[in-house]
Design a protein around this motif. Structure first.
Motif, PDB file in Angstrom:
ATOM      1  N   UNK A  80       0.836  -1.206   0.000  1.00 52.03           N
ATOM      2  CA  UNK A  80       0.000   0.000   0.000  1.00 52.03           C
ATOM      3  C   UNK A  80       0.869   1.254   0.000  1.00 52.03           C
ATOM      4  N   UNK A  81       1.940   1.243   0.760  1.00 56.48           N
ATOM      5  CA  UNK A  81       2.862   2.384   0.768  1.00 56.48           C
ATOM      6  C   UNK A  81       3.549   2.512  -0.590  1.00 56.48           C
ATOM      7  N   UNK A  82       3.895   1.405  -1.195  1.00 56.68           N
ATOM      8  CA  UNK A  82       4.503   1.444  -2.525  1.00 56.68           C
ATOM      9  C   UNK A  82       3.524   2.066  -3.522  1.00 56.68           C
ATOM     10  N   UNK A  83       2.269   1.683  -3.440  1.00 62.71           N
ATOM     11  CA  UNK A  83       1.242   2.250  -4.313  1.00 62.71           C
ATOM     12  C   UNK A  83       1.099   3.753  -4.065  1.00 62.71           C
ATOM     13  N   UNK A  84       1.058   4.144  -2.784  1.00 56.35           N
ATOM     14  CA  UNK A  84       0.895   5.565  -2.465  1.00 56.35           C
ATOM     15  C   UNK A  84       2.074   6.386  -2.991  1.00 56.35           C
ATOM     16  N   UNK A  85       3.280   5.833  -2.909  1.00 61.84           N
ATOM     17  CA  UNK A  85       4.435   6.539  -3.463  1.00 61.84           C
ATOM     18  C   UNK A  85       4.356   6.596  -4.980  1.00 61.84           C
ATOM     19  N   UNK A  86       3.856   5.537  -5.608  1.00 64.62           N
ATOM     20  CA  UNK A  86       3.650   5.578  -7.053  1.00 64.62           C
ATOM     21  C   UNK A  86       2.721   6.716  -7.431  1.00 64.62           C
ATOM     22  N   UNK A  87       1.605   6.846  -6.708  1.00 63.89           N
ATOM     23  CA  UNK A  87       0.661   7.942  -6.953  1.00 63.89           C
ATOM     24  C   UNK A  87       1.313   9.296  -6.724  1.00 63.89           C
ATOM     25  N   UNK A  88       2.091   9.396  -5.655  1.00 63.49           N
ATOM     26  CA  UNK A  88       2.736  10.669  -5.333  1.00 63.49           C
ATOM     27  C   UNK A  88       3.696  11.086  -6.446  1.00 63.49           C
ATOM     28  N   UNK A  89       4.482  10.148  -6.941  1.00 61.82           N
ATOM     29  CA  UNK A  89       5.402  10.470  -8.040  1.00 61.82           C
ATOM     30  C   UNK A  89       4.651  10.722  -9.344  1.00 61.82           C
ATOM     31  N   UNK A 115       5.042  -1.062  -9.846  1.00 63.59           N
ATOM     32  CA  UNK A 115       5.462  -2.427 -10.152  1.00 63.59           C
ATOM     33  C   UNK A 115       5.736  -3.204  -8.858  1.00 63.59           C
ATOM     34  N   UNK A 116       6.418  -2.566  -7.902  1.00 65.99           N
ATOM     35  CA  UNK A 116       6.676  -3.223  -6.611  1.00 65.99           C
ATOM     36  C   UNK A 116       5.355  -3.553  -5.906  1.00 65.99           C
ATOM     37  N   UNK A 117       4.430  -2.588  -5.920  1.00 67.17           N
ATOM     38  CA  UNK A 117       3.134  -2.806  -5.273  1.00 67.17           C
ATOM     39  C   UNK A 117       2.376  -3.935  -5.960  1.00 67.17           C
ATOM     40  N   UNK A 118       2.413  -3.949  -7.276  1.00 72.58           N
ATOM     41  CA  UNK A 118       1.733  -5.013  -8.033  1.00 72.58           C
ATOM     42  C   UNK A 118       2.346  -6.366  -7.711  1.00 72.58           C
ATOM     43  N   UNK A 119       3.666  -6.429  -7.670  1.00 64.85           N
ATOM     44  CA  UNK A 119       4.344  -7.680  -7.338  1.00 64.85           C
ATOM     45  C   UNK A 119       3.984  -8.160  -5.939  1.00 64.85           C
ATOM     46  N   UNK A 120       3.656  -7.208  -5.049  1.00 62.00           N
ATOM     47  CA  UNK A 120       3.262  -7.546  -3.683  1.00 62.00           C
ATOM     48  C   UNK A 120       1.796  -7.890  -3.542  1.00 62.00           C
ATOM     49  N   UNK A 121       1.031  -7.781  -4.642  1.00 66.19           N
ATOM     50  CA  UNK A 121      -0.370  -8.174  -4.602  1.00 66.19           C
ATOM     51  C   UNK A 121      -1.374  -7.040  -4.539  1.00 66.19           C
ATOM     52  N   UNK A 122      -0.940  -5.790  -4.686  1.00 69.44           N
ATOM     53  CA  UNK A 122      -1.862  -4.652  -4.622  1.00 69.44           C
ATOM     54  C   UNK A 122      -2.704  -4.609  -5.897  1.00 69.44           C
ATOM     55  N   UNK A 123      -4.025  -4.769  -5.756  1.00 67.23           N
ATOM     56  CA  UNK A 123      -4.922  -4.895  -6.907  1.00 67.23           C
ATOM     57  C   UNK A 123      -4.904  -3.686  -7.836  1.00 67.23           C
ATOM     58  N   UNK A 124      -4.976  -2.484  -7.284  1.00 66.55           N
ATOM     59  CA  UNK A 124      -4.996  -1.286  -8.127  1.00 66.55           C
ATOM     60  C   UNK A 124      -3.692  -1.142  -8.893  1.00 66.55           C
ATOM     61  N   UNK A 125      -2.589  -1.432  -8.226  1.00 64.19           N
ATOM     62  CA  UNK A 125      -1.293  -1.357  -8.906  1.00 64.19           C
ATOM     63  C   UNK A 125      -1.212  -2.402 -10.007  1.00 64.19           C
ATOM     64  N   UNK A 126      -1.743  -3.584  -9.766  1.00 64.55           N
ATOM     65  CA  UNK A 126      -1.742  -4.615 -10.808  1.00 64.55           C
ATOM     66  C   UNK A 126      -2.524  -4.145 -12.028  1.00 64.55           C
TER      67      UNK A 126
END
Length: 172
Positions: A115-124, A143-154
């Motif tokens: 989730x933090x990886x996703x939030x940083x993706x959004x921030x950047x 990509x890191x968030x997706x690899x970790x299973x985050x649905x929105x990032x996937x």
């Protein structure tokens, strides 16, 4: 913590007793156990996806903040992520502080919190938290968030590969 877990789920020959479980988790948290500290923070936060209705405690932002800070100090990535949220959105009585939000998100992302990886993706991607827009870095965090299973990032990563360009609509 282990005894609390045993009471919560009726393991080790103990009869399931959620209130006794909570008491042991509280003792573990007060003794410095980061997982227990995070759990206690979640129980008092009650603004998260976890359902701890079995321990229906009155929402208490000060207690949630206290236990999240303790857990985050011990390296708990989820607690770090929630502190990032708290500083980003001014939760638990904290003032909005984009620098602190970024720092907590970064720690949590480095600790593997998707989730933090996703939030940083959004921030950047959007130039938030005082960051300059950077699509390459955004993509890396997504990509890191997706690899970790985050649905929105996937979904975002799938779109990027499907359409051939970052967040562009497919021609014809």
């Amino acid at each position: 913590y282990a005894i609390g877990n045993a009471y919560e789920f009726g393991k080790l020959g103990l009869e399931k007793n959620e209130e006794t479980a909570f008491q042991y988790y509280q003792k573990a948290a007060d003794g410095g156990h980061k997982d227990a500290q995070c759990l206690i923070g979640i129980v008092y936060d009650q603004n998260v996806v976890y359902d701890f209705g079995k321990w229906r405690k009155e929402k208490d932002g000060a207690k949630a903040l206290e236990y999240y800070q303790k857990a985050a100090g011990g390296g708990d990535a989820y607690a770090q992520m929630r502190l990032g949220d708290a500083y980003k959105d001014g939760l638990f009585g904290l003032e909005v502080d984009e620098v602190a939000a970024f720092e907590y998100y970064k720690k949590a992302a480095d600790g593997g919190d998707e989730c933090a990886q996703y939030r940083l993706g959004k921030a950047y991607e959007n130039g938030e938290l005082g960051l300059e827009k950077n699509e390459e870095t955004a993509f890396q965090y997504y990509q890191k968030a997706a690899d970790g299973g985050h649905n929105h990032a996937q979904c975002l990563i799938g779109r990027a590969y499907d359409f051939g360009k970052w967040r562009k609509e497919k021609d014809g």
